[in-house]
Structure formats: structure tokens, C-alpha cells
Design a protein around this motif. Structure first.
Motif, PDB file in Angstrom:
ATOM      1  N   ARG A 114       4.143   6.631  -7.843  1.00  0.00           N
ATOM      2  CA  ARG A 114       3.281   6.982  -6.717  1.00  0.00           C
ATOM      3  C   ARG A 114       2.105   7.832  -7.193  1.00  0.00           C
ATOM      4  N   GLY A 115       2.456   8.800  -8.031  1.00  0.00           N
ATOM      5  CA  GLY A 115       1.423   9.695  -8.550  1.00  0.00           C
ATOM      6  C   GLY A 115       0.381   8.938  -9.361  1.00  0.00           C
ATOM      7  N   GLN A 116       0.852   7.986 -10.136  1.00  0.00           N
ATOM      8  CA  GLN A 116      -0.085   7.182 -10.930  1.00  0.00           C
ATOM      9  C   GLN A 116      -1.026   6.399 -10.016  1.00  0.00           C
ATOM     10  N   LEU A 117      -0.444   5.850  -8.947  1.00  0.00           N
ATOM     11  CA  LEU A 117      -1.255   5.084  -8.004  1.00  0.00           C
ATOM     12  C   LEU A 117      -2.348   5.963  -7.391  1.00  0.00           C
ATOM     13  N   VAL A 118      -1.937   7.155  -6.921  1.00  0.00           N
ATOM     14  CA  VAL A 118      -2.909   8.063  -6.309  1.00  0.00           C
ATOM     15  C   VAL A 118      -3.984   8.453  -7.326  1.00  0.00           C
TER      16      VAL A 118
ATOM     17  N   GLY B  60       0.816  -1.217   0.000  1.00  0.00           N
ATOM     18  CA  GLY B  60       0.000   0.000   0.000  1.00  0.00           C
ATOM     19  C   GLY B  60       0.839   1.252   0.000  1.00  0.00           C
ATOM     20  N   ILE B  61       0.172   2.371  -0.107  1.00  0.00           N
ATOM     21  CA  ILE B  61       0.877   3.636  -0.336  1.00  0.00           C
ATOM     22  C   ILE B  61       1.608   4.125   0.917  1.00  0.00           C
ATOM     23  N   LYS B  62       0.953   4.000   2.070  1.00  0.00           N
ATOM     24  CA  LYS B  62       1.592   4.544   3.286  1.00  0.00           C
ATOM     25  C   LYS B  62       2.843   3.755   3.643  1.00  0.00           C
ATOM     26  N   ALA B  63       2.729   2.430   3.633  1.00  0.00           N
ATOM     27  CA  ALA B  63       3.870   1.608   4.019  1.00  0.00           C
ATOM     28  C   ALA B  63       5.018   1.762   3.030  1.00  0.00           C
ATOM     29  N   THR B  64       4.688   1.927   1.738  1.00  0.00           N
ATOM     30  CA  THR B  64       5.757   2.136   0.749  1.00  0.00           C
ATOM     31  C   THR B  64       6.404   3.507   0.960  1.00  0.00           C
ATOM     32  N   ASP B  65       5.581   4.511   1.234  1.00  0.00           N
ATOM     33  CA  ASP B  65       6.134   5.844   1.555  1.00  0.00           C
ATOM     34  C   ASP B  65       7.126   5.734   2.715  1.00  0.00           C
ATOM     35  N   GLU B  66       6.715   5.009   3.751  1.00  0.00           N
ATOM     36  CA  GLU B  66       7.581   4.898   4.942  1.00  0.00           C
ATOM     37  C   GLU B  66       8.911   4.245   4.600  1.00  0.00           C
ATOM     38  N   LEU B  67       8.846   3.213   3.766  1.00  0.00           N
ATOM     39  CA  LEU B  67      10.079   2.524   3.374  1.00  0.00           C
ATOM     40  C   LEU B  67      11.005   3.482   2.622  1.00  0.00           C
ATOM     41  N   LEU B  68      10.441   4.183   1.645  1.00  0.00           N
ATOM     42  CA  LEU B  68      11.283   5.070   0.843  1.00  0.00           C
ATOM     43  C   LEU B  68      11.811   6.237   1.676  1.00  0.00           C
TER      44      LEU B  68
ATOM     45  N   PRO C 160      13.940   9.043  -6.692  1.00  0.00           N
ATOM     46  CA  PRO C 160      14.006   9.324  -8.128  1.00  0.00           C
ATOM     47  C   PRO C 160      12.625   9.597  -8.712  1.00  0.00           C
ATOM     48  N   TYR C 161      12.626  10.331  -9.818  1.00  0.00           N
ATOM     49  CA  TYR C 161      11.350  10.698 -10.436  1.00  0.00           C
ATOM     50  C   TYR C 161      10.540   9.473 -10.812  1.00  0.00           C
ATOM     51  N   GLU C 162      11.235   8.437 -11.245  1.00  0.00           N
ATOM     52  CA  GLU C 162      10.587   7.174 -11.622  1.00  0.00           C
ATOM     53  C   GLU C 162       9.608   6.703 -10.529  1.00  0.00           C
ATOM     54  N   LEU C 163      10.062   6.769  -9.268  1.00  0.00           N
ATOM     55  CA  LEU C 163       9.201   6.298  -8.181  1.00  0.00           C
ATOM     56  C   LEU C 163       8.118   7.321  -7.853  1.00  0.00           C
ATOM     57  N   GLU C 164       8.487   8.584  -7.935  1.00  0.00           N
ATOM     58  CA  GLU C 164       7.490   9.624  -7.682  1.00  0.00           C
ATOM     59  C   GLU C 164       6.359   9.539  -8.712  1.00  0.00           C
ATOM     60  N   GLU C 165       6.744   9.232  -9.942  1.00  0.00           N
ATOM     61  CA  GLU C 165       5.750   9.084 -11.002  1.00  0.00           C
ATOM     62  C   GLU C 165       4.828   7.891 -10.704  1.00  0.00           C
TER      63      GLU C 165
END
Lengths: 545, 461
Positions: free
Chosen positions: B293-297, B266-274, B286-291
Motif C-alpha cells: 500500500r505504501g509503495q502504491l501511495v 484502486g486504493i480506497k476499495a482495496t482498503d475497504e476490503l482489507l 500483514p506488513y507485506e500488504l501495508e508495504e
């Protein structure tokens, strides 16, 4: 390619000396020149050798007891054994009253450390009470796992007390996993208890039909038993109980009324077959409902046993009608299968039974074996007096039954029985080896290393075995067919089952997916071009010579 | 289907009916398969090994190689030392692994076999290793067994040999699929952080079809890398129940600081890891991951109407159900029943923390629900009968409840034996979350389509 003694020796040379000596006795090459070829079986697995074998618990609860549908099967032990034997074997069952089918339930005492230290009897007794309250089953079994025997829980005592308390048939099975050398010990333990505590407890005195039979050693994997029963019913047989596929406590307790017992899986149920003969005078007939010849011969042998002309006639009619139905369906599959070779390594009877069906599809079995069979399953029951008992087999006591004074009846006259025995496998099994081709390999407890080696040499077109070794040949590009659980398909028994089997096997050969194993770039160079002819001097200049 | 399960709950103390856990050794076997060139070995009756191999094979549809001590009655009475020594000799002679990872069973634990002493007196060829873990089946669950085998790796292999800690992170991924392990590695890779993942079953239990069988496939954590884990500057334990004990052992043995995070579902747990990796290694995301995340949201928002307010029942392994609960809450769903068969504590750890953690998540969303550790699926089914749900999430065994109650069902966790591809596809990271969104919405919408009257069937949803 045939395997010579020298090649066999080369395979075994990789083993440490002791292992080599041991394994050599479990492998033979069928040689018609020899009168009786002996194979070692039902002896200890060598520690550290990757075997497919399981344990006594798997043979008792997993194989024999598990399919009995109107009983709750309690597993007394830590959670794993109950969990792994929960719905994994595909023994199907149906009941008229859906509240009397417990096969989708997994019941475990889930022993914890404190139960190991202080004993688990009280927890087991509580579980029995809860099962009675929640499920109201027709009967209950209790199967022991390894630690139960080690800590000395008296499950027989708990069962007796619960039987008195609840007025239910509650039986306990000391099938701890360490007993014997494989699942086979568990079959024996289950056979003994079912015979001692359930079979014959019913009050039926007369067979319900004119030709009443029991089917023993048929577990209704993928619906096999239903397909066989369809044909038997059409001929006019009344089936009292199937042991134990789709079987029930209610039917099993009256198994004594049958006039003939059919034995499909000799290994797992021959003890009950023998004991039924001793106690009630009911002979058993070795049948093989796998394959067209198998089922046809079995049906004819049954009719001969009963000796009724109308029944013999009806049998022929049904066989003819069934053949007319399936033969055209088989043809396209035969075209795909013809000329292929198979390995057929299964548990204790299918390693033999499926060879006939393979043959009918044009597939030759070049290697066969059993995971947990005994010498008689390979060599025939005539070797029984010569089989050595060892410490492991002695630990499973034989149950000695005597003729039932009230119910013992000779089903056919002794003279006729003697005559029939010469013609049909009545109370007899001739084993697997007899039917195998010259030069084919027989391996007992085929292990991983030998599997790889024999595949390397014999290059079979299909490998039939179980889930643990299925994906090994498949990685090599060889189709596999699980013959324990039929790859979630079936039924494979009987006439229509043969068509299902043919379809599935042909599918394994024909699937286009095999064509993709090699990526296109493996056989094409990275750079493509042509060499232009030129004068020697110019080329030399270009490369800077 | 499951017609014998009554709605009325009674208190039961006799054991489990339809368990939501299995025993320690299978977890240990799974962990051991995550070491390269390793042969897992089951010290017990051969039935244990057969059951574990079968069950793992059903889930992964891959060869699962392991050996057994094949106890007999004699060995059970006099001890299994002889069997284990014979096994060690034969395993190295016949299969030639680099490592043999021995785990115990309820049998060898009950008779008290002293495995380290037996190993010491066994013939282990030069350069080869035998490690072990005690995994009594009568404690904890398969998750405990996984944890114990990872502890075994730390005890036997990890060493602090460098003077200064290296700029690298140890990642203990927990009892997740190879596809999840690959995804976690991709996240670390894309941040440019050097890592050591152990165990690592990617490349072992998702190996490609090449026309050749390899007893020891290309994947798995290298022994040298696990040794070097003692020199890392940080250990990330993903999942408290499957991973934290080993991380803390490594902290004690090699002074590598341990941080426990949720399995990144999920998004919160992945945010915490990163965020943790970002902070500890001072690397920008990196932008790759930010992108991603944005797609997921974006998708979560696009489809919020598929999920919002729907009631869910979740069962499975502790670390997985924590992540799933948090994620379905992020989607606006209401997890009203959450259950695991595993006890809600690590061995010797504080009790009741699993229930507390999940209840706190629910409370933070203004919800209440039934939460239970050491429960069983019989009880979960009864809860559902008493408070129906719109969706069930869990392993394959859930299909019986889903059918009995006619509930949409999403397969997730271990084992999934009736559908393919699961071991390859992650549920962790932003990409994994996107996959969960797809699975959940497909299950819910397929049901809506099935039940819709002709005139109500929607083309666009």
C-alpha cells in the motif's frame, strides 16, 4: 500413419451407439479404388457434441451481408448476435467517401423483455428511422435473430413500410439462428434476398470494361480480394463487384452486367452464381485464388473463357512476372516447411483451397474437412441430383428465377460453352475429395473429440482451423493457423498472399517459444552426485546394516 | 475512423449503436468455467455457443470448452427438451465432466422451455450433477448472466450442513479476469483467512503451456467447496452487479451473512476490503500488504503531475467502472464521462443507483460529469466530441473512438482482444492499482512524447 477402418472404429467406439452411427457417415478415408466415395454432410449437429458450427444468422449477416460497406446492417434481436458479429471477421473495406463506410458500426434493436412480449416491430421501425437520420446509408438490411421468428415479428412488412417511407432499398432477412443446421442456411437466405431485391436493380446496361467480371464468394478477409484484384486489373479485367468483400450496394445492384462470374467460395454463394446464369445468361467459373497453382490455373481458365489471344498472352506475362517476384521469397520458408503434415479444417471452401498452398510449401494435408459444407463441396456437383433433402433443408426455400426478358444474353455460344465445360470448371465444381491423396482423411463437421483422437494418431505438424479450436492443439505443442481470420494477418490469396502465408506458417514452426515448454528441472535430478567405490563391509556399516 | 458519427446528439429509442454490453449467456458460460471439472452448456441454437466460445477465446487466448443443444426449427417449435436430454447423455458419455452447467438463451426462454423439469427427467449418471441458470438475452447483460449462473451454483450446491458457521469467508469475485481472482485470493491468504472463492477461473482460463491439453484444467472452484459455502460465516460479494444477488441468495438459503463491497480496484476499495476482513476475522493486516500500500501511495504521489486535472472517459461493466472512477479520482483526475451498456440495476433491484453512486463520487470531489447506464459507445463518442478528454479507458472496442479522436487509450475490462497478457495481470488490490498507474501514465506520457517538439522532448518525466 494411415488410418484403417479398425482404427476408425476404435475412435468412434467411445460414442454412444446413436452418435457413433451418425458420425461414422461423416468420416471417410480417401480410397482411389472406389469410384465415388460418399460422405454425409449438411445434416443436424448432435446435441452435446462440441462442434465448431455456428448458426444461420452468422451465415447470413455475419458472412454474406456484413461485408457490404455502404449499407447499414440492422440486427433485430437481443444484443448478443449483433455484438459478436461486429468487426470480428476481418472483412476489410475502404470507401472513397469515409461517410459511406459503416463496417465499424454495430446496430442492434437490443430487444428487451417487453419487446418479446408485445412485439418488436415498432422498435425496429424506430431504429430504421434513426439509422436513416444519422447515417444516410445507400441501403439498409435487417437480419432476424432467434426470438424474432418465434414471436412473429413481421420484419418483411416493417422493411416494406420503411422502404416506402424513406425511398431507400431496405431488405429483411429471416435468418433466425435455429434455421437449417449451420451457417449454410444463412448463406442461402442471404443469396435469395440479394438476388430478389438488389442484384439487377441498377440501371447499367453495358459492362464497363471489355472483360467485365464479378467475384463471388470472396470476403476480403485480411485484404485477400485486394491482392486478387491487383492481379486481375493488371491483366485487364474490370471488376464490377466483389460479393461481398469490400462490396457495396451501389456496385452490387449492377452485378448483372458482368460477362463472367468467378466463384471462390462455392458453398456460400453458389445459389447466386446459378441464379445469375439463369436470369442473365452469365456462366460462372469455379476459381481458387489460394496458392500459386490455384491462382495460375484460375487466371488461365478465365483467359480461355474469353478466348482472346492478347488476353491469354497478357495472362502468361503477368503469371511469369509474379512468379519471378515471389519464388525467391518463398525459398527460405520452404526449407522450414518441407516434409511436414497438416490438418486443414475450415468452413466451406478453404478446407479445400489451402491444401494446394500447403503442398507448394512441402506440407502434406493428411486430414481435411468442412464445418458447414454440403455433399457437393466434397464430392462435386454431379452428386446434386442425388442429395436427399430433409426437413431442415426444406425449410429454406429455393428461389426460382427466370430469364430476364430484356437483359438475358448468352455470353458465349452454346457449342463453345459445351466445349469449354470439358476443359475448365465452368458452372461446375468438382469438390474437395477429388484432389486429396490416397489414405488421407475427410471429416465433415470435425468435432472436439475427433480432433483430439486424430491428432493423437496422425500427429500433424500444423493444425489449421478457427479460433475456437486454435488453442487446443497449441497446448499440445502443435502450431496452429487460423484459416477463418488468418490470425490477424494476410492477405493470403494470390501470389503475394502465398508469401505471407508461407512466412506465417514458417514462423509458427520456427518460433523459439516451443523450446521452453519443458522446464529444465523436469529432466534433471534434484540431487547430483557420484557413487564412490568402497568395500562392501564399510558401506554396510554406514547404512547401519 | 467512425466518420459517420455526428457531434450533434439526438434522442434515440430504437436500440443500441456500438454496444457497451453483450448478452447474458456469455456471462453464464464464463461463470460456469469457474467450477472445476464443469462443462458449460448453452441451451439454444448452436450459434450462441459458437459466438460465446469464440469471444471468450479471443479475450483469454485459451481453449474455452462448452456444449450446445443445437436447436433446429423443429426443436424451436416443439420444445428443446429432447435436445437437452440428448445433450446431457452425450456430454457425460463423451467428455465426462463432474458437473454440467446449463444456461438458457433467448430462444429457449422465448419458447418457455422448463429446464429444471427437463433436467429431472434426463439420464444423469450416478455422482454427476447438472445445474442450471435462466439467462434470457433480452434482460440485463453479460453481467446479469454471470450473476444468474452464480445464483445457480448457490441454489444447486451450497448447503448449510454444519451446526456452527465456520471461520471462513466466501468470496464471489465478480466478472473479473483470472489474474484478478488470483490477486484477491492472495490478499485473503496473506491475512491468513480461510476462504472459498466461487466461481474461480484462475487455473482454467490462464492455464500453463505444458505440452498437454486438459479439457478440464487444474483450476476452478471445487464442487465440495461450493457446497461448504453454506457453512461459512460470511460471504463477500465483490461488485454489486455481478455478485450481490448470489450472496443474498446464499444468505436466505443458508443464513450466511452477505456483505457487498466494490470490486477492489484502486486504493480506497482495496482498503475497504482489507478493513472488512480485518474486522470480521480479527486479523491484523500483514506488513507485506501495508508495504504494498505504501509503495502504491509513494508512486501515486511521485507521479501526481502526470495525472492531476486530466479529463478521462471511462466505459465498461458497472462494477469495473465504479472502481475505475473511484481510483482515477484518487489520482486527481477528472472522470467527465462514465458509461456502461448494462442497465444500472440488478434484476428487480432499484433503478438508477449506478448513476447515483458514480455521481456522488464525482460530487464528493467537487466534479460533475455525464454518467449513464444502458448507454452505448456511439453516444459516448458523441459526448467526447462535445467535451474532449485526455484519456479513454475501456475494453478493446474503445480503440476506434480513441483513433477517431486521437485520444490516449488504456485497455481495461472485458473484452481485451487486441493485446495479450491482460487476463493474467490484476487490476485489483494495491498491486493491481500500481499496474493501472503504470498503464495510465504510460498512455499519457507516450502521447506527450509523440507530440513534443524536438526541443521539448524530456529525458526525465
Amino acid at each position: 500413419m494411415a488410418i484403417s477402418e479398425k482404427m476408425l472404429d476404435e475412435i468412434l467406439n467411445k460414442y454412444p451407439a446413436k452418435v457413433k452411427r451418425n458420425r461414422k457417415k461423416h468420416i471417410l478415408v480417401k480410397d482411389l479404388g472406389q469410384d465415388q466415395q460418399e460422405i454425409e454432410a449438411n445434416t443436424r449437429t448432435i446435441p452435446g457434441v462440441i462442434t465448431n458450427r455456428g448458426c444461420a444468422f452468422a451465415g447470413c449477416k455475419g458472412v454474406v451481408l456484413g461485408p457490404l460497406k455502404d449499407m447499414v446492417h440492422i440486427v433485430h434481436g437481443p444484443i448478443g448476435c449483433a455484438y459478436y458479429s461486429w468487426l470480428t471477421r476481418r472483412n476489410k473495406a475502404k470507401t472513397d467517401d469515409p461517410k459511406k463506410n459503416f463496417l465499424a458500426y454495430c446496430v442492434s434493436t437490443d430487444m428487451q423483455e417487453s419487446d418479446i412480449v408485445f412485439g418488436g416491430e415498432k422498435k425496429l421501425a424506430r431504429m430504421i428511422d434513426e439509422v436513416v437520420e444519422v447515417f444516410k446509408p445507400n441501403a439498409i438490411t435487417i437480419s432476424a435473430t432467434c426470438p424474432v421468428g418465434l414471436i412473429g415479428d413481421d420484419i418483411q412488412g416493417v422493411a416494406r413500410a420503411a422502404r416506402d417511407k424513406h425511398g431507400l432499398n431496405i431488405t429483411a432477412y429471416n435468418c433466425e439462428g435455429y434455421k437449417g443446421v449451420s451457417q449454410s442456411a444463412g448463406h442461402h437466405i442471404a443469396n435469395n434476398n440479394l438476388m430478389e431485391h438488389i442484384i439487377g436493380q441498377g440501371d447499367l446496361e453495358e459492362p464497363p470494361g471489355r472483360y467485365t467480371i464479378n467475384i463471388l464468394g470472396e470476403y476480403n478477409i485480411g485484404g485477400d480480394s485486394w491482392e486478387v484484384e491487383r492481379v486481375l486489373s493488371e491483366i485487364g479485367y474490370e471488376i464490377q463487384v466483389v460479393m461481398t468483400g469490400n462490396g457495396s450496394y451501389e456496385k452490387l445492384k449492377n452485378a448483372h452486367v458482368a460477362q463472367l462470374n468467378l466463384v471462390q467460395c462455392h458453398r456460400s454463394i453458389n445459389y447466386i452464381a446459378d441464379m445469375l446464369e439463369t436470369r442473365y445468361g452469365t456462366p460462372w467459373l469455379k476459381v481458387n485464388f489460394i496458392g500459386i497453382r490455384g491462382i495460375s490455373e484460375s487466371l488461365r481458365n478465365m483467359a480461355r473463357y474469353f478466348g482472346d489471344e492478347a488476353l491469354i498472352q497478357r495472362t502468361e506475362e503477368v503469371i511469369e512476372r509474379e512468379l519471378a517476384e515471389i519464388e525467391p521469397q518463398l525459398e527460405p520458408y520452404r526449407k522450414i516447411c518441407a516434409g511436414k503434415t497438416a490438418f486443414c479444417f475450415v468452413g466451406g471452401s478453404r478446407g479445400h483451397h489451402y491444401q494446394g498452398l500447403y503442398e507448394e510449401l512441402g506440407i502434406t494435408t493428411v486430414l481435411a474437412g468442412y464445418e458447414f459444407a454440403h455433399r457437393d463441396d466434397y464430392e462435386g456437383r454431379e452428386v446434386l441430383p442425388h442429395v436427399k433433402t430433409d426437413a431442415d433443408s426444406k425449410n429454406i426455400p429455393d428461389l426460382h428465377v427466370t430469364p430476364d426478358e430484356r437483359r438475358y444474353r448468352l455470353k458465349i455460344p452454346v457449342e463453345r460453352m459445351d466445349e469449354l465445360k470439358k476443359e475448365i470448371p465452368l458452372s461446375n465444381y468438382n469438390g474437395m475429395i477429388e484432389e486429396m491423396m490416397e489414405g488421407s482423411i475427410v471429416v465433415d463437421d470435425l468435432n472436439h473429440y475427433e480432433t483430439e483422437e486424430f491428432i493423437r494418431i496422425l500427429k500433424p505438424d500444423i493444425f489449421s482451423s478457427g479460433i475456437k479450436d486454435k488453442y487446443i492443439p497449441q497446448k499440445m505443442g502443435i502450431p496452429t493457423k487460423q484459416l477463418h481470420n488468418y490470425d490477424y494477418s494476410g492477405p493470403y490469396a494470390g501470389f503475394r498472399g502465398a508469401v505471407n502465408f508461407a512466412r506465417d506458417v514458417a514462423m509458427g514452426f520456427a518460433t523459439p517459444t516451443w523450446n521452453f515448454i519443458e522446464p529444465p528441472w523436469k529432466s534433471k535430478p534434484l540431487l547430483e552426485g557420484t557413487i564412490e567405490p568402497c568395500s562392501t563391509n564399510k558401506c554396510a556399516e554406514e547404512v547401519g546394516a | 475512423m467512425l466518420d459517420c458519427t455526428p457531434k450533434e446528439l439526438i434522442e434515440r429509442t430504437g436500440g443500441m449503436i456500438n454496444p457497451a454490453k453483450t448478452c447474458q449467456p456469455i456471462g453464464a458460460m464464463y461463470a460456469a468455467l469457474g467450477i472445476h471439472n464443469c462443462m458449460p452448456h448453452s441451451h439454444g441454437s448452436q450459434g450462441c455457443c459458437a459466438y460465446h466460445r469464440s469471444h471468450l477465446t479471443r479475450h483469454f487466448r485459451e481453449p474455452v470448452m462448452a456444449t450446445t443443444s443445437s436447436f433446429t426449427e423443429g426443436a424451436s417449435v416443439f420444445g428443446g427438451g429432447g435436445n437437452l436430454k440428448t445433450a446431457i447423455k452425450n456430454v457425460f458419455a463423451i467428455y465426462n465432466p463432474d458437473v454440467m452447467a446449463v444456461h438458457t438463451t433467448c430462444l429457449s426462454e422465448t419458447i418457455g422451455d422448463d429446464v429444471p423439469t427437463i433436467i429431472k427427467s434426463a439420464e444423469v449418471p450416478e455422482g454427476k450433477l447438472v445445474i442450471h441458470a435462466n439467462t434470457p438475452s433480452y434482460q440485463g447483460s453479460h453481467i446479469t448472466g454471470f450473476s444468474n449462473m452464480v445464483k445457480g451454483m448457490v441454489t444447486y450446491l451450497a448447503r448449510a450442513t454444519a451446526e456452527d458457521k465456520k471461520e471462513q469467508v466466501n468470496i464471489i469475485p465478480g466478472f473479473v479476469n483470472p489474474g484478478d481472482m488470483r490477486e484477491i485470493k492472495r490478499l485473503a491468504d496473506s491475512m491468513g483467512i480461510k476462504f472459498i472463492m466461487f466461481p474461480d477461473t484462475s487455473g482454467v482460463l490462464d492455464s500453463p503451456m505444458t505440452g498437454k491439453f486438459h479439457m478440464f484444467p487444474a483450476g476452478g472452484a471445487r464442487v465440495d467447496d461450493i457446497r461448504d459455502a453454506g457453512n461459512s460465516k460470511l460471504t463477500l460479494a465483490l461488485g454489486y452487479y455481478a455478485s450481490s444477488d448470489a450472496a443474498h441468495l446464499l444468505e436466505r438459503n443458508c443464513q450466511v451473512p452477505a456483505v457487498t463491497l466494490k470490486t477492489p480496484i484502486g486504493i480506497k476499495a482495496t482498503d475497504e476490503l482489507l478493513m472488512l476482513l480485518r474486522g470480521k476475522f480479527v486479523r491484523e493486516i500483514p506488513y507485506e500488504l501495508e508495504e504494498e500500500r505504501g509503495q502504491l501511495v509513494d508512486v501515486m504521489t511521485d507521479c501526481h503531475h502526470h495525472f492531476y486535472g486530466k479529463k478521462v472517459a471511462i466505459f465498461g461493466d458497472p462494477d469495473i467502472i465504479i472502481g475505475l472512477t473511484e481510483f482515477v479520482l484518487s489520482l486527481g483526475m477528472r472522470p467527465v464521462h462514465v458509461l456502461t451498456g448494462t442497465p444500472g440495476a440488478t434484476l428487480g433491484g432499484p433503478k438508477g443507483i449506478l448513476e447515483k453512486e458514480i455521481k456522488a463520487m464525482l460530487a464528493a470531489s467537487g466534479l460533475e460529469g455525464r454518467v449513464k447506464a444502458a448507454g452505448d459507445l456511439f453516444e459516448l463518442h458523441q459526448w467526447i466530441k462535445n467535451e474532449p478528454v485526455d484519456l479513454l479507458m475501456g475494453n478493446t472496442y474503445g480503440k476506434y473512438i480513441a483513433r477517431a479522436e486521437d485520444i490516449p487509450f488504456v485497455r481495461v475490462g472485458f473484452p481485451v482482444m487486441d493485446r495479450s497478457t491482460h487476463p493474467y495481470m490484476p487490476i485489483v488490490g494495491y498491486r493491481g492499482a500500481l499496474r493501472l498507474v503504470e498503464m495510465i501514465s504510460s498512455a499519457l506520457l507516450d502521447r506527450q512524447d509523440r507530440d513534443a517538439a524536438d526541443e521539448d522532448l524530456e529525458l526525465v518525466m
